[in-house]
Design a protein around this motif. Sequence first.
Motif: not given
Lengths: 231, 231
Positions: A38, A65, A91, A120, B37, B122, B146, B150
């Motif tokens: 990310p 996404d 994910c 990811n 992340s 994630v 973000k 997420y």
Amino acid sequence: MKVVLARDLLKVNADLAAENRRAFERQGITVINLIGSPGAGKTTLLEKSLPFLTREAAVAVVEGDIATTRDAERIERLGVPVVQINTGGSCHLDAQMVASAVAELPMTKLDLVLVENVGNLVCPAAFDLGEQAKVAVLSVTEGNDKPAKYPRVFREAAAVIITKADLIPHTDFDLAFCRSELAALGSQAQVFVTSAAKEQGFAEGAAWLLKVRRGWRGVPGHSLSSCRSQL
Amino acid sequence: MKVVLARDLLKVNADLAAENRRAFERQGITVINLIGSPGAGKTTLLEKSLPFLTREAAVAVVEGDIATTRDAERIERLGVPVVQINTGGSCHLDAQMVASAVAELPMTKLDLVLVENVGNLVCPAAFDLGEQAKVAVLSVTEGNDKPAKYPRVFREAAAVIITKADLIPHTDFDLAFCRSELAALGSQAQVFVTSAAKEQGFAEGAAWLLKVRRGWRGVPGHSLSSCRSQL
């Protein structure tokens, strides 16, 4: 038990990915699977590279996404065909999602489809989409130890795009160390160092991609490793 | 079919996580699940916070990584008990891994266990470890969009630690926008702004964590939301 279930899912995905790959080869379309953390700068990389790519190829983008259509909106502003996949929690993209997405694109008119995976560094590496090559995106602010800590994506990537290079003076990122970490994985990836703030490195990355594409064109089944030896 | 399998895995994990949680409550130990992340600065956050935490509590760390023991080595240098979990490819820690890891720690002598999850915004959000609270880590270089992209981890986090704030002048990160994105998710997280380069924000984050811990202590079953109203 858990491993068995996971392998079943991967097997189903692998079969669908092989179907995608055959279809892309039949259509003469190069598909790239763009993988990074990310905020690594994947969408910015697309925004900066597309002007170079669209001069020589008919390009479309698939945006993956979990939520929002923000990335697709950014690509749409450039006049490039784009399909947004919202994974709704998953994910990673999988081969089925990509098959559904490309069905929305004018595939007979395209040369190149860039697929931006979910942000990811882990799961996307395990799910083949039917792409011809994976490209890993790593921002300098993530640190140069990432290849060793997330080995699979860096081992499999045909190219590694280093982003945000303008921030190197403010971090402990060491390009030579990062290259040695890649070498330790047995990576033969092309490495490109880019900066969106300074507009650097995108032409070189785009030129590599177009060269790889020409290597494949008209040579069905031509593998990336044989392309590499031609470069 | 795929969803059913995934739910089975999550159900097995949820049962194990509930067992972990009961054991941690019985032992009076607060367990925190740190999620961010790759390269968000989770290990650095631990390095900078542990000196404040260890003054007032007996703390141990569990490090989750796909590969390498580098993070555990960094924590070990501070003289803090640490167990490294190598997931061998798995993109998240699960309750079983954490149960195995804490079995290696002197649990009867501990107050607080900080679990650094695999670098991933994630999957870790979907796997309960039996923790009392999730803490999300977001570096300013990842961008302030973000939370929307997420959402799960940011919605569920009791605190959000913004890292690398010294780099804000070199990015388009906007703290007010990021806070509004959190608010849009219904987040009530405490937000701490930190910079390792400038040694800022870690004392405040550690003080919050110790206060939350005191709120739980001796009040079995005490929930985080009731803690929050006491702060």
